[in-house]
Design a protein around this motif. Sequence first.
Motif, mmCIF file in Angstrom:
data_model
loop_
_atom_site.group_PDB
_atom_site.id
_atom_site.type_symbol
_atom_site.label_atom_id
_atom_site.label_comp_id
_atom_site.label_asym_id
_atom_site.label_seq_id
_atom_site.Cartn_x
_atom_site.Cartn_y
_atom_site.Cartn_z
ATOM 1 N N ARG A 57 0.079 11.117 1.711
ATOM 2 C CA ARG A 57 -1.228 10.887 1.085
ATOM 3 C C ARG A 57 -2.379 11.267 2.020
ATOM 4 O O ARG A 57 -3.481 11.560 1.569
ATOM 5 N N SER B 270 0.856 -1.184 0.000
ATOM 6 C CA SER B 270 0.000 0.000 0.000
ATOM 7 C C SER B 270 0.895 1.237 0.000
ATOM 8 O O SER B 270 1.788 1.363 0.840
ATOM 9 N N GLY B 271 0.679 2.123 -0.962
ATOM 10 C CA GLY B 271 1.473 3.344 -1.056
ATOM 11 C C GLY B 271 2.612 3.238 -2.057
ATOM 12 O O GLY B 271 3.327 4.212 -2.299
ATOM 13 N N ALA B 272 2.782 2.062 -2.679
ATOM 14 C CA ALA B 272 3.898 1.884 -3.627
ATOM 15 C C ALA B 272 3.663 2.647 -4.930
ATOM 16 O O ALA B 272 4.610 2.941 -5.663
ATOM 17 N N GLY B 273 2.384 2.916 -5.242
ATOM 18 C CA GLY B 273 2.086 3.683 -6.464
ATOM 19 C C GLY B 273 1.264 2.925 -7.500
ATOM 20 O O GLY B 273 1.188 3.353 -8.657
ATOM 21 N N LYS B 274 0.613 1.851 -7.104
ATOM 22 C CA LYS B 274 -0.174 1.041 -8.045
ATOM 23 C C LYS B 274 -1.281 1.865 -8.707
ATOM 24 O O LYS B 274 -1.411 1.884 -9.926
ATOM 25 N N SER B 275 -2.082 2.542 -7.880
ATOM 26 C CA SER B 275 -3.220 3.308 -8.434
ATOM 27 C C SER B 275 -2.739 4.445 -9.321
ATOM 28 O O SER B 275 -3.324 4.724 -10.367
ATOM 29 N N THR B 276 -1.647 5.097 -8.904
ATOM 30 C CA THR B 276 -1.106 6.216 -9.686
ATOM 31 C C THR B 276 -0.721 5.734 -11.083
ATOM 32 O O THR B 276 -1.090 6.343 -12.094
ATOM 33 N N ASN C 89 9.228 1.540 -8.170
ATOM 34 C CA ASN C 89 8.654 2.858 -8.478
ATOM 35 C C ASN C 89 9.396 3.942 -7.706
ATOM 36 O O ASN C 89 8.919 4.432 -6.677
ATOM 37 N N ASP C 90 10.573 4.298 -8.248
ATOM 38 C CA ASP C 90 11.358 5.389 -7.661
ATOM 39 C C ASP C 90 10.992 6.643 -8.449
ATOM 40 O O ASP C 90 10.253 7.501 -7.987
HETATM 41 N N1 ATP Z 1 7.237 7.661 -8.100
HETATM 42 C C1 ATP Z 1 6.624 8.392 -7.180
HETATM 43 N N2 ATP Z 1 7.252 9.403 -6.576
HETATM 44 C C2 ATP Z 1 6.660 10.147 -5.618
HETATM 45 N N3 ATP Z 1 5.396 9.953 -5.165
HETATM 46 C C3 ATP Z 1 4.715 8.942 -5.727
HETATM 47 C C4 ATP Z 1 5.270 8.121 -6.746
HETATM 48 N N4 ATP Z 1 4.340 7.205 -7.107
HETATM 49 C C5 ATP Z 1 3.250 7.437 -6.353
HETATM 50 N N5 ATP Z 1 3.459 8.494 -5.527
HETATM 51 C C6 ATP Z 1 2.535 9.040 -4.508
HETATM 52 O O1 ATP Z 1 2.511 8.086 -3.436
HETATM 53 C C7 ATP Z 1 1.202 7.996 -2.886
HETATM 54 C C8 ATP Z 1 0.759 6.544 -2.931
HETATM 55 O O2 ATP Z 1 0.493 6.179 -4.291
HETATM 56 P P1 ATP Z 1 -0.776 5.317 -4.667
HETATM 57 O O3 ATP Z 1 -1.983 5.801 -3.956
HETATM 58 O O4 ATP Z 1 -0.815 5.239 -6.147
HETATM 59 O O5 ATP Z 1 -0.331 3.919 -4.036
HETATM 60 P P2 ATP Z 1 -1.058 2.510 -4.059
HETATM 61 O O6 ATP Z 1 -0.007 1.501 -4.250
HETATM 62 O O7 ATP Z 1 -2.173 2.511 -5.048
HETATM 63 O O8 ATP Z 1 -1.644 2.419 -2.590
HETATM 64 P P3 ATP Z 1 -2.915 1.587 -2.038
HETATM 65 O O9 ATP Z 1 -2.601 0.145 -2.239
HETATM 66 O O10 ATP Z 1 -2.978 1.978 -0.600
HETATM 67 O O11 ATP Z 1 -4.130 2.020 -2.795
HETATM 68 C C9 ATP Z 1 0.313 8.924 -3.687
HETATM 69 O O12 ATP Z 1 0.139 10.128 -2.947
HETATM 70 C C10 ATP Z 1 1.088 9.164 -4.973
HETATM 71 O O13 ATP Z 1 0.825 10.439 -5.523
#
Ligand code: ATP
Length: 197
Positions: free
Chosen positions: A137, A13-19, A171-172
């Motif tokens: 977030r 969670s927070g790795a950036g999947k949804s983004t 996802n850096d």
């Molecule tokens: N490469 C990146 N660099 C900096 N910030 C990022 C990057 N990718 C994503 N983010 C930010 O990190 C946060 C978490 O991203 P995101 O919500 O896409 O994660 P997720 O994996 O979908 O989390 P979850 O499983 O909880 O839904 C968001 O605020 C997003 O804007």
Amino acid sequence: MSGPRPVVLSGPSGAGKSTLMKRLMKDHEGVFGFSVSHTTRNPRPGEENGKDYHFTSREAMQEGIQRGDFIENAEFSGNLYGTSKAAIEDVQAKNLICILDVDIQGVRRIKETNLNPIYISIQPPSMEILEKRLRDRQTESEESLQKRLEAARIDMELSKEPGVFDVVIINDDLERAYEELKEILNDEIQKVQESKS
Ligand SMILES: Nc1ncnc2c1ncn2[C@@H]1O[C@H](COP(=O)(O)OP(=O)(O)OP(=O)(O)O)[C@@H](O)[C@H]1O
Ligand SMILES: Nc1nc2c(ncn2[C@@H]2O[C@H](COP(=O)(O)O)[C@@H](O)[C@H]2O)c(=O)[nH]1
């Protein structure tokens, strides 16, 4: 059912999947369809029922699980999450690439089915950066955040096991991670685009 191969996006969670997924869908209109999961967690500001998730009660979801409505379900950070058969069928009926966003437990359960997706893990560069992204977030209570970080430690270890994922993307830099994701999915994207032309 024949058609494009589904894609499983997993990772902490927070790795950036949804983004990454939202960008992929926006840049490739009419190619991808999101498998809308069920969850018992509360909606976040801006989340829409039926679009981001089917928000439901634990009781209703447990009934659905008992009926066999779900291909997989898992408890994550104190809530139930699950992929219904209907969520996948809705996307596949349109001949779109079905994207599933599931945790590592979901990955393991999907491997026991005949879905045959491409398994992609999205990983953060480090725990410190993950924690910062989750805090920034501003969607989690301190308790939920700690549970998610604990789950992330397990996820990061399991994702290193050979054979679990077809690809692991760190996802850096967002642009680089997005290019890597597109490259992996290029063949499937082209197949769908050609079938429509
Ligand atoms: N490469 C990146 N660099 C900096 N910030 C990022 C990057 N990718 C994503 N983010 C930010 O990190 C946060 C978490 O991203 P995101 O919500 O896409 O994660 P997720 O994996 O979908 O989390 P979850 O499983 O909880 O839904 C968001 O605020 C997003 O804007
Ligand atoms: N096993 C499943 N995991 C799912 C599903 N839908 C989402 N998820 C995962 O849950 C966590 C938390 O999501 P959040 O939206 O509350 O931040 C995250 O790792 C998702 O990948 C599902 O249907 N099955």
